[in-house]
Scaffold this motif. Structure first.
Motif, PDB file in Angstrom:
ATOM      1  N   PHE A   7      61.612  52.124  52.935  1.00  0.00           N
ATOM      2  CA  PHE A   7      60.919  52.401  51.687  1.00  0.00           C
ATOM      3  C   PHE A   7      61.325  51.409  50.594  1.00  0.00           C
ATOM      4  O   PHE A   7      60.513  51.049  49.740  1.00  0.00           O
ATOM      5  CB  PHE A   7      61.194  53.830  51.231  1.00  0.00           C
ATOM      6  N   SER A   8      62.578  50.960  50.630  1.00  0.00           N
ATOM      7  CA  SER A   8      63.044  50.012  49.613  1.00  0.00           C
ATOM      8  C   SER A   8      62.316  48.679  49.716  1.00  0.00           C
ATOM      9  O   SER A   8      62.166  47.964  48.714  1.00  0.00           O
ATOM     10  CB  SER A   8      64.550  49.795  49.743  1.00  0.00           C
ATOM     11  N   SER A   9      61.866  48.317  50.925  1.00  0.00           N
ATOM     12  CA  SER A   9      61.126  47.063  51.084  1.00  0.00           C
ATOM     13  C   SER A   9      59.835  47.083  50.275  1.00  0.00           C
ATOM     14  O   SER A   9      59.353  46.033  49.825  1.00  0.00           O
ATOM     15  CB  SER A   9      60.818  46.811  52.561  1.00  0.00           C
ATOM     16  N   PHE A  10      59.292  48.272  50.026  1.00  0.00           N
ATOM     17  CA  PHE A  10      58.074  48.372  49.238  1.00  0.00           C
ATOM     18  C   PHE A  10      58.359  48.155  47.744  1.00  0.00           C
ATOM     19  O   PHE A  10      57.442  47.850  46.980  1.00  0.00           O
ATOM     20  CB  PHE A  10      57.399  49.726  49.476  1.00  0.00           C
ATOM     21  N   SER A  11      59.617  48.306  47.353  1.00  0.00           N
ATOM     22  CA  SER A  11      59.986  47.973  45.981  1.00  0.00           C
ATOM     23  C   SER A  11      59.819  46.478  45.748  1.00  0.00           C
ATOM     24  O   SER A  11      59.421  46.036  44.664  1.00  0.00           O
ATOM     25  CB  SER A  11      61.440  48.384  45.697  1.00  0.00           C
ATOM     26  N   VAL A  12      60.102  45.698  46.788  1.00  0.00           N
ATOM     27  CA  VAL A  12      59.953  44.246  46.704  1.00  0.00           C
ATOM     28  C   VAL A  12      58.477  43.862  46.755  1.00  0.00           C
ATOM     29  O   VAL A  12      57.979  43.107  45.919  1.00  0.00           O
ATOM     30  CB  VAL A  12      60.726  43.552  47.848  1.00  0.00           C
ATOM     31  N   ILE A  13      57.757  44.412  47.736  1.00  0.00           N
ATOM     32  CA  ILE A  13      56.346  44.080  47.919  1.00  0.00           C
ATOM     33  C   ILE A  13      55.521  44.424  46.685  1.00  0.00           C
ATOM     34  O   ILE A  13      54.627  43.670  46.285  1.00  0.00           O
ATOM     35  CB  ILE A  13      55.774  44.821  49.142  1.00  0.00           C
ATOM     36  N   GLY A  14      55.822  45.560  46.060  1.00  0.00           N
ATOM     37  CA  GLY A  14      55.033  46.020  44.921  1.00  0.00           C
ATOM     38  C   GLY A  14      55.442  45.435  43.588  1.00  0.00           C
ATOM     39  O   GLY A  14      54.866  45.809  42.554  1.00  0.00           O
ATOM     40  N   SER A  15      56.405  44.531  43.576  1.00  0.00           N
ATOM     41  CA  SER A  15      56.834  43.902  42.329  1.00  0.00           C
ATOM     42  C   SER A  15      55.744  42.985  41.778  1.00  0.00           C
ATOM     43  O   SER A  15      54.801  42.613  42.483  1.00  0.00           O
ATOM     44  CB  SER A  15      58.123  43.101  42.543  1.00  0.00           C
ATOM     45  N   PHE A  16      55.901  42.602  40.534  1.00  0.00           N
ATOM     46  CA  PHE A  16      54.874  41.795  39.867  1.00  0.00           C
ATOM     47  C   PHE A  16      54.612  40.483  40.597  1.00  0.00           C
ATOM     48  O   PHE A  16      53.457  40.106  40.827  1.00  0.00           O
ATOM     49  CB  PHE A  16      55.320  41.503  38.419  1.00  0.00           C
ATOM     50  N   GLU A  17      55.660  39.763  40.983  1.00  0.00           N
ATOM     51  CA  GLU A  17      55.508  38.430  41.551  1.00  0.00           C
ATOM     52  C   GLU A  17      54.714  38.417  42.860  1.00  0.00           C
ATOM     53  O   GLU A  17      53.719  37.679  42.976  1.00  0.00           O
ATOM     54  CB  GLU A  17      56.882  37.780  41.758  1.00  0.00           C
ATOM     55  N   PRO A  18      55.110  39.223  43.871  1.00  0.00           N
ATOM     56  CA  PRO A  18      54.320  39.215  45.112  1.00  0.00           C
ATOM     57  C   PRO A  18      52.887  39.684  44.903  1.00  0.00           C
ATOM     58  O   PRO A  18      51.948  39.124  45.488  1.00  0.00           O
ATOM     59  CB  PRO A  18      55.088  40.191  46.021  1.00  0.00           C
ATOM     60  N   MET A  19      52.696  40.696  44.060  1.00  0.00           N
ATOM     61  CA  MET A  19      51.367  41.250  43.876  1.00  0.00           C
ATOM     62  C   MET A  19      50.415  40.271  43.196  1.00  0.00           C
ATOM     63  O   MET A  19      49.241  40.169  43.569  1.00  0.00           O
ATOM     64  CB  MET A  19      51.445  42.545  43.061  1.00  0.00           C
ATOM     65  N   ILE A  20      50.885  39.550  42.193  1.00  0.00           N
ATOM     66  CA  ILE A  20      49.979  38.620  41.514  1.00  0.00           C
ATOM     67  C   ILE A  20      49.660  37.429  42.404  1.00  0.00           C
ATOM     68  O   ILE A  20      48.547  36.878  42.364  1.00  0.00           O
ATOM     69  CB  ILE A  20      50.546  38.153  40.148  1.00  0.00           C
ATOM     70  N   ILE A  21      50.607  37.044  43.262  1.00  0.00           N
ATOM     71  CA  ILE A  21      50.338  35.967  44.221  1.00  0.00           C
ATOM     72  C   ILE A  21      49.243  36.401  45.203  1.00  0.00           C
ATOM     73  O   ILE A  21      48.304  35.652  45.488  1.00  0.00           O
ATOM     74  CB  ILE A  21      51.621  35.578  44.973  1.00  0.00           C
ATOM     75  N   ILE A  22      49.371  37.621  45.723  1.00  0.00           N
ATOM     76  CA  ILE A  22      48.363  38.143  46.650  1.00  0.00           C
ATOM     77  C   ILE A  22      47.006  38.227  45.968  1.00  0.00           C
ATOM     78  O   ILE A  22      45.974  37.835  46.544  1.00  0.00           O
ATOM     79  CB  ILE A  22      48.785  39.541  47.169  1.00  0.00           C
ATOM     80  N   LEU A  23      46.979  38.726  44.722  1.00  0.00           N
ATOM     81  CA  LEU A  23      45.713  38.856  43.994  1.00  0.00           C
ATOM     82  C   LEU A  23      45.065  37.501  43.767  1.00  0.00           C
ATOM     83  O   LEU A  23      43.848  37.348  43.976  1.00  0.00           O
ATOM     84  CB  LEU A  23      45.956  39.551  42.649  1.00  0.00           C
ATOM     85  N   VAL A  24      45.846  36.513  43.355  1.00  0.00           N
ATOM     86  CA  VAL A  24      45.296  35.176  43.104  1.00  0.00           C
ATOM     87  C   VAL A  24      44.714  34.587  44.385  1.00  0.00           C
ATOM     88  O   VAL A  24      43.615  34.010  44.378  1.00  0.00           O
ATOM     89  CB  VAL A  24      46.381  34.241  42.523  1.00  0.00           C
ATOM     90  N   ILE A  25      45.411  34.738  45.506  1.00  0.00           N
ATOM     91  CA  ILE A  25      44.907  34.224  46.788  1.00  0.00           C
ATOM     92  C   ILE A  25      43.577  34.885  47.144  1.00  0.00           C
ATOM     93  O   ILE A  25      42.620  34.216  47.549  1.00  0.00           O
ATOM     94  CB  ILE A  25      45.941  34.456  47.909  1.00  0.00           C
ATOM     95  N   ILE A  26      43.516  36.210  46.976  1.00  0.00           N
ATOM     96  CA  ILE A  26      42.283  36.938  47.283  1.00  0.00           C
ATOM     97  C   ILE A  26      41.137  36.474  46.396  1.00  0.00           C
ATOM     98  O   ILE A  26      40.017  36.231  46.871  1.00  0.00           O
ATOM     99  CB  ILE A  26      42.503  38.456  47.105  1.00  0.00           C
ATOM    100  N   LEU A  27      41.394  36.305  45.111  1.00  0.00           N
ATOM    101  CA  LEU A  27      40.332  35.905  44.175  1.00  0.00           C
ATOM    102  C   LEU A  27      39.876  34.474  44.427  1.00  0.00           C
ATOM    103  O   LEU A  27      38.685  34.164  44.296  1.00  0.00           O
ATOM    104  CB  LEU A  27      40.825  36.061  42.730  1.00  0.00           C
ATOM    105  N   VAL A  28      40.795  33.592  44.799  1.00  0.00           N
ATOM    106  CA  VAL A  28      40.419  32.202  45.114  1.00  0.00           C
ATOM    107  C   VAL A  28      39.519  32.175  46.352  1.00  0.00           C
ATOM    108  O   VAL A  28      38.501  31.470  46.385  1.00  0.00           O
ATOM    109  CB  VAL A  28      41.671  31.335  45.330  1.00  0.00           C
ATOM    110  N   LEU A  29      39.881  32.947  47.366  1.00  0.00           N
ATOM    111  CA  LEU A  29      39.064  33.002  48.580  1.00  0.00           C
ATOM    112  C   LEU A  29      37.713  33.659  48.322  1.00  0.00           C
ATOM    113  O   LEU A  29      36.711  33.332  48.965  1.00  0.00           O
ATOM    114  CB  LEU A  29      39.818  33.766  49.683  1.00  0.00           C
TER     115      LEU A  29
END
Length: 216
Positions: A54-76
């Motif tokens: 469950f703690s790994s989701f603290s990392v995944i859901g942080s601002f940095e990983p999430m905005i990177i994922i969002l930017v990649i999705i929007l670019v594609l």
């Protein structure tokens, strides 16, 4: 404006108004007992050996990983107007998050309930504040989930079985993320609900600017 866009915009406004109303009720302490009981039940029924998972989701859901994922999705996705609106909404979400954490009187769970294992520590502006409402992880997760599901279901590149499969994976991810926030003692249930309402409001408002290519 197409009917679907009007529905998205009105839905976004509706979710935002629900967020405002719910924030007021949280500030008044209406759900204090519900918050405590839910956290206790989850911590009593989920084995501690899952803390690392469950703690790994603290990392995944942080601002940095999430905005990177969002930017990649929007670019594609290559929808400039809707993409800019969604990225702006994602940033705006964090201003509301900080506002809530300073002005909504809602202290986080006590330290003895905290079970998070700090696998990675990002040097971000979000820290364990005096108040915990709303949950940034919850809002980012719902925001991203809404965007992904919309893109998948409006796309003609995916078959129906693929769309349902991806939808199931996204929903499972959302459930685990939200449960992890409560189980780990990072947030109360009301923090999760408030963050989710705000994330849904801003993502739907951004999607209201989506336009399809005109075909002749």
């Amino acid at each position: 404006m197409p009917k679907r866009n009007v529905v998205f915009f009105l839905s976004g406004v509706g979710f935002f108004l629900l967020f405002v109303l719910f924030s007021y009720l949280v500030h008044k302490g209406i759900f204090t007992q519900l918050d405590f009981n839910t956290t206790v039940r989850l911590q009593d029924n989920i084995p501690t050996r899952l803390d690392d998972f469950f703690s790994s989701f603290s990392v995944i859901g942080s601002f940095e990983p999430m905005i990177i994922i969002l930017v990649i999705i929007l670019v594609l996705w290559r929808k400039i107007v809707a993409g800019v609106a969604l990225l702006s909404g994602f940033i705006i979400f964090h201003f509301f998050e900080l506002f809530g954490k300073y002005f909504v009187n809602h202290p986080p769970p006590p330290e003895f309930m905290l079970r998070t294992k700090r696998l990675v520590q990002f040097p971000q502006f979000y820290v364990r504040e005096q108040f915990s409402y709303p949950s940034g992880h919850s809002g980012r997760t719902i925001f991203l989930a809404v965007v992904i599901l919309f893109i998948i279901w409006q796309s003609k590149r995916f078959s129906q079985p693929m769309k349902w499969g991806i939808t199931g994976i996204v929903i499972l991810f959302v459930v685990i993320m939200l449960v992890s926030r409560i189980y780990l003692g990072e947030h109360w249930t009301t923090d999760i609900i408030g963050g989710g309402l705000l994330g849904a409001a801003l993502s739907l408002s951004g999607l209201a600017l989506y336009t399809e290519k005109k075909t002749s």
